[in-house]
Design an enzyme around this catalytic site. Structure first.
Site, PDB file in Angstrom:
ATOM      1  CD  GLU A 198      -2.005   4.173   3.361  1.00 33.18           C
ATOM      2  OE1 GLU A 198      -3.168   4.373   3.740  1.00 33.18           O
ATOM      3  OE2 GLU A 198      -1.716   3.386   2.425  1.00 33.18           O
ATOM      4  CB  CYS A 210      -6.462  -0.545   5.288  1.00 35.27           C
ATOM      5  SG  CYS A 210      -4.727  -1.057   5.234  1.00 35.27           S
ATOM      6  CG  HIS A 228      -1.963  -0.983   1.254  1.00 36.80           C
ATOM      7  ND1 HIS A 228      -3.044  -0.895   2.114  1.00 36.80           N
ATOM      8  CD2 HIS A 228      -2.162  -2.103   0.526  1.00 36.80           C
ATOM      9  CE1 HIS A 228      -3.844  -1.918   1.911  1.00 36.80           C
ATOM     10  NE2 HIS A 228      -3.330  -2.668   0.956  1.00 36.80           N
ATOM     11  CB  CYS A 258      -1.935   1.665   6.276  1.00 37.32           C
ATOM     12  SG  CYS A 258      -1.545   0.836   4.702  1.00 37.32           S
TER      13      CYS A 258
END
Length: 174
Positions: free
Chosen positions: A58, A86, A56, A89
């Site tokens: 992040e 999410c 992801h 993260c």
């Protein structure tokens, strides 16, 4: 304390990262990690490219910031991301001791910075992250909405093409 101009600038940098993801046909989410007014980590989604669910925006920005500092602790940093984080993260932000989170669009299906739940201010953890939501929200939301609209359109067109090919093959055989 960051000024609104600084916050806007850093979110625009996260949006630039999101556009990099979009160019790769990845979900357009971008992130930057900032320390003392300087970007020390950047990332954008590359899950399709990497075949890795943990890539992801992040996570990649945090990893780059860790390498930059030579430290797993990111104390006194801010993370700017185009979509509400999410659980994975948010967990990474807590574990890396990020001080502040700024995000654009809320995520009603997976957001854990206030929408579904708030992992980042739960005092049962050993660290909490300050949150400011809705920064350049419309631009961040539109980026995602347009991407998914185009994706649905592309899939519909591909399905129609497959159907036309099959029809032609069936007619050629008969």
């Amino acid at each position: 304390m960051l000024t609104i101009e600084e916050k806007t600038y850093f979110m625009q940098e996260a949006i630039k990262e999101a556009h990099k993801a979009k160019e790769k046909l990845e979900v357009p989410i971008g992130a930057v990690v900032v320390l003392n007014g300087k970007i020390i980590g950047r990332g954008h989604n590359i899950r399709e490219e990497s075949n890795d669910a943990t890539t992801h925006a992040e996570m990649l920005a945090i990893q780059e910031a860790n390498r930059y500092l030579g430290n797993w602790r990111l104390e006194e940093t801010q993370l700017f991301v185009t979509l509400e984080p999410c659980p994975m993260c948010s967990g990474a932000m807590i574990l890396s001791r990020i001080n502040e989170l700024y995000y654009g669009a809320s995520d009603p299906k997976g957001g854990t910075a206030g929408t579904l739940m708030n992992l980042l201010d739960d005092n049962r953890f050993n660290h909490q992250v300050q949150i400011e939501k809705g920064l350049l929200e419309e631009e961040c939301s539109d980026l995602l909405s347009n991407f998914f609209r185009e994706l649905r359109k592309r899939k519909k067109e591909e399905k129609a093409q497959r159907k036309a090919i099959k029809l032609k093959e069936d007619n050629d055989q008969g």
